[in-house]
Design an enzyme around this catalytic site. Structure first.
Site, PDB file in Angstrom:
ATOM      1  CE  LYS A  90      -3.982   2.068   0.418  1.00 52.34           C
ATOM      2  NZ  LYS A  90      -3.617   2.796  -0.823  1.00 52.34           N
ATOM      3  CE  LYS A 126       4.615   7.426  -2.417  1.00 54.18           C
ATOM      4  NZ  LYS A 126       3.837   8.018  -1.339  1.00 54.18           N
ATOM      5  CG  ASP A 166       3.373  11.043  -3.076  1.00 51.49           C
ATOM      6  OD1 ASP A 166       3.319  10.867  -1.857  1.00 51.49           O
ATOM      7  OD2 ASP A 166       4.334  11.641  -3.610  1.00 51.49           O
ATOM      8  CB  THR A 210      -2.074  13.573   4.266  1.00 53.12           C
ATOM      9  OG1 THR A 210      -2.453  12.404   3.540  1.00 53.12           O
ATOM     10  CG2 THR A 210      -0.606  13.507   4.607  1.00 53.12           C
TER      11      THR A 210
HETATM   12  P1  NDP Z   1       0.801  17.888  -4.234  1.00 54.28           P
HETATM   13  O1  NDP Z   1       1.270  17.557  -5.587  1.00 54.28           O
HETATM   14  O2  NDP Z   1      -0.650  18.043  -3.996  1.00 54.28           O
HETATM   15  O3  NDP Z   1       1.540  19.192  -3.700  1.00 54.28           O
HETATM   16  C1  NDP Z   1       2.917  19.278  -3.627  1.00 54.28           C
HETATM   17  C2  NDP Z   1       3.287  20.674  -3.189  1.00 54.28           C
HETATM   18  O4  NDP Z   1       4.664  20.710  -2.896  1.00 54.28           O
HETATM   19  C3  NDP Z   1       3.046  21.717  -4.268  1.00 54.28           C
HETATM   20  O5  NDP Z   1       2.705  22.934  -3.683  1.00 54.28           O
HETATM   21  C4  NDP Z   1       4.422  21.798  -4.946  1.00 54.28           C
HETATM   22  O6  NDP Z   1       4.673  23.049  -5.587  1.00 54.28           O
HETATM   23  C5  NDP Z   1       5.330  21.639  -3.755  1.00 54.28           C
HETATM   24  N1  NDP Z   1       6.613  21.114  -4.219  1.00 54.28           N
HETATM   25  C6  NDP Z   1       6.835  19.955  -4.903  1.00 54.28           C
HETATM   26  N2  NDP Z   1       8.144  19.819  -5.198  1.00 54.28           N
HETATM   27  C7  NDP Z   1       8.746  20.907  -4.674  1.00 54.28           C
HETATM   28  C8  NDP Z   1      10.087  21.346  -4.633  1.00 54.28           C
HETATM   29  N3  NDP Z   1      11.067  20.630  -5.205  1.00 54.28           N
HETATM   30  N4  NDP Z   1      10.334  22.508  -3.979  1.00 54.28           N
HETATM   31  C9  NDP Z   1       9.343  23.223  -3.405  1.00 54.28           C
HETATM   32  N5  NDP Z   1       8.051  22.859  -3.421  1.00 54.28           N
HETATM   33  C10 NDP Z   1       7.774  21.729  -4.051  1.00 54.28           C
HETATM   34  O7  NDP Z   1       1.400  16.721  -3.282  1.00 54.28           O
HETATM   35  P2  NDP Z   1       0.911  16.275  -1.844  1.00 54.28           P
HETATM   36  O8  NDP Z   1       0.446  17.436  -1.076  1.00 54.28           O
HETATM   37  O9  NDP Z   1       0.034  15.091  -2.014  1.00 54.28           O
HETATM   38  O10 NDP Z   1       2.278  15.712  -1.210  1.00 54.28           O
HETATM   39  C11 NDP Z   1       3.204  16.552  -0.504  1.00 54.28           C
HETATM   40  C12 NDP Z   1       4.118  15.695   0.343  1.00 54.28           C
HETATM   41  O11 NDP Z   1       3.340  14.922   1.271  1.00 54.28           O
HETATM   42  C13 NDP Z   1       4.973  14.688  -0.409  1.00 54.28           C
HETATM   43  O12 NDP Z   1       6.204  14.531   0.281  1.00 54.28           O
HETATM   44  C14 NDP Z   1       4.163  13.406  -0.279  1.00 54.28           C
HETATM   45  O13 NDP Z   1       4.977  12.255  -0.432  1.00 54.28           O
HETATM   46  C15 NDP Z   1       3.664  13.547   1.141  1.00 54.28           C
HETATM   47  N6  NDP Z   1       2.493  12.740   1.484  1.00 54.28           N
HETATM   48  C16 NDP Z   1       1.330  12.868   0.774  1.00 54.28           C
HETATM   49  C17 NDP Z   1       0.229  12.123   1.120  1.00 54.28           C
HETATM   50  C18 NDP Z   1      -1.090  12.303   0.474  1.00 54.28           C
HETATM   51  O14 NDP Z   1      -2.071  11.723   0.954  1.00 54.28           O
HETATM   52  N7  NDP Z   1      -1.211  13.097  -0.571  1.00 54.28           N
HETATM   53  C19 NDP Z   1       0.304  11.104   2.202  1.00 54.28           C
HETATM   54  C20 NDP Z   1       1.541  11.125   2.940  1.00 54.28           C
HETATM   55  C21 NDP Z   1       2.601  11.902   2.562  1.00 54.28           C
HETATM   56  P3  NDP Z   1       4.723  23.104  -7.182  1.00 54.28           P
HETATM   57  O15 NDP Z   1       3.290  23.087  -7.598  1.00 54.28           O
HETATM   58  O16 NDP Z   1       5.431  24.369  -7.470  1.00 54.28           O
HETATM   59  O17 NDP Z   1       5.479  21.884  -7.651  1.00 54.28           O
END
Ligand code: NDP
Length: 445
Positions: A90, A126, A166, A210
């Protein structure tokens, strides 16, 4: 690292060259396990450490698709089925140009322990692709998702491997992936993917889970230290799924959330972020964060720079790995931060974590603090299996209960193994014990 585990870590480095993020994630877990293997030599005798660091199965495949101009595009996709001792694999799928095997393995490895911490029957995996959905039309995203699923479907199943979203994979992408799975298999197997839309088997609160879970964990951690999130100045980084709902729940609990970011810059809104506007800009319009500031005359947009320069008492990094380094941690400490909880996976570098812990800042690692997403995915699977659909209030209560359990497991294991208050040690030890015992019980498989 303790000499008992050093050799195992060296083996991981030798067997997985060039996968820096995976090395970092393994080191972070092994550094907590010396007291465990001293007390339980059977884990070393039965090679549990080597086995847990080696994925059960790794898939890499080509995804060909046609863009709106009729040109053929080729991407690479991955699924790492890391450990199924506790349940089906998962873990989410990530679409981002930075995705390669080392990122997927770091995320899959973390997922084993995170899933165990929830107390629910789910293994760890993953996946993802170097496909970049930014700037692509809905039709292009659909064709990509359909092509990816045309290969991936044969490896999935509600009792085998259950992906979710993700970075870059939200409800739109899950919908296209599920549609293609249903078409190819001729089965309405709802439990094969989570993060689905409410119209076709999704769970209430999954979208929020999350971010909400991260705030529930932070609330517990602060309460254990005699503190509260209410009235505190909070910053989230990122402005995606996790960040938006972390901001929403923190505000509902009385915090003042003053800043968020994307990869181009950050926004400061001293009146408190307007979460509805943020949701509209990011989830509906799919615009950059600068568009938020255009709508709010009192908010400031800073191009480039670090959101961690903005003073706060609670920091919730919710964007991506290694986004908060030692110098950002130092700035946070100088500005009086009390608690840092990782909404993202591994957003703080090891040096940042060390500095925060040395300076007495409460620190919650992602595998504990962001476990609410996968926990609610598991609740989605429960609803699918029983052909049921729960209310928002009931599902949120279950999430809060699960996050309280995650906090308790971390706190108790840290205490039992001589590291009271150290949530990194607590999370690693508690989850490792659970997975390792299941692996021993299942024999050499
Ligand atoms: P989204 O794609 O919804 O959002 C990601 C956010 O992070 C965007 O605002 C993006 O900005 C920013 N971002 C991505 N890469 C970078 C970077 N290199 N530098 C600065 N900002 C960056 O993803 P999620 O919110 O779903 O996921 C965010 C984190 O949470 C990840 O680490 C993910 O693995 C973790 N996570 C997510 C879960 C979920 O249920 N969604 C569960 C558990 C963990 P931009 O648009 O400019 O790229």
């Amino acid at each position: 690292m303790d000499p008992l585990l050093e050799e195992h870590y060296r083996t991981v480095l030798d067997r997985n060259p060039g996968e820096q993020e995976f090395h970092q994630a393994v080191a972070e877990v092994l550094e907590s396990l010396a007291p465990v293997v001293r007390r339980h030599p059977e884990y070393l005798e039965h090679s549990v450490i080597e086995r847990i660091c080696e994925p059960e199965r790794q898939l890499i495949f080509r995804v060909p698709w046609t863009d709106d101009r009729g040109r053929v595009q080729i991407n690479r996709a991955f699924r790492v089925e890391f450990n199924s001792a506790l349940g089906p694999f998962k873990g989410g799928l990530r679409f981002h140009p930075s995705v390669y095997l080392g990122i997927v393995k770091f995320l899959g490895f973390e997922q084993i322990f995170k899933n165990a911490l929830t107390g629910l029957p789910i293994g760890g995996g993953k996946g993802g692709s170097d496909f970049d959905p930014k700037g692509r039309s809905d039709a292009e995203v659909m064709r990509f998702c359909q092509s990816m699923m045309t290969e991936l479907y044969r490896h999935l199943g509600e009792y085998t491997d259950v992906p979710a979203g993700d970075i870059g994979v939200g409800e739109r992408e899950i919908g296209y992936l599920f549609g293609q799975y249903k078409r190819i298999t001729n089965r309405y197997e709802s439990g094969v993917l989570t993060g689905k839309g409410l119209a076709y088997g999704g769970s209430r609160v999954r979208r929020e889970a999350t971010g909400y879970g991260t705030v529930f964990f932070t609330e517990q951690m602060l309460a254990a230290a005699g503190d509260s999130i209410s009235g505190r100045r909070v910053i989230v980084s990122g402005s995606g799924n996790v960040a938006i709902y972390a901001a929403q729940k923190a505000a509902q609990l009385g915090a003042q959330v003053v800043a968020c970011s994307d990869s181009s810059g950050y926004v400061v809104d001293e009146d408190g972020l307007d979460v509805e506007l943020l949701r509209h800009v990011k989830e509906v319009e799919r615009l950059r964060i600068s568009a938020y500031a255009d709508e709010r005359p009192d908010a400031t947009y800073v191009a480039g720079g670090s959101v961690w320069d903005v003073p706060c008492e609670v920091a919730l990094p919710c964007a991506t790995q290694n986004e908060l380094d030692e110098s950002a941690a130092r700035t946070l400490v100088e500005n009086g931060v009390r608690a840092v909880a990782e909404g993202a996976n591994m957003p703080c570098t090891p040096a940042a974590v060390r500095l925060l812990q040395q300076r007495g800042v409460l620190f919650a690692p992602g595998k504990a603090a962001n476990a609410g997403g996968v926990a609610t995915s598991s609740l989605e699977m429960q609803q699918n299996a029983s052909r049921d659909s729960w209310s928002f209030a009931h599902t949120e209560d279950r999430l809060r209960e699960i996050m309280t359990g995650v906090h308790e497991r971390c706190a108790t294991s840290a205490e039992e193994y001589g590291a009271p208050g150290n949530y990194v040690a607590g999370a690693n030890i508690s989850s490792f014990l659970q997975v390792a015992d299941a692996m021993l019980a299942l024999g050499v498989v």
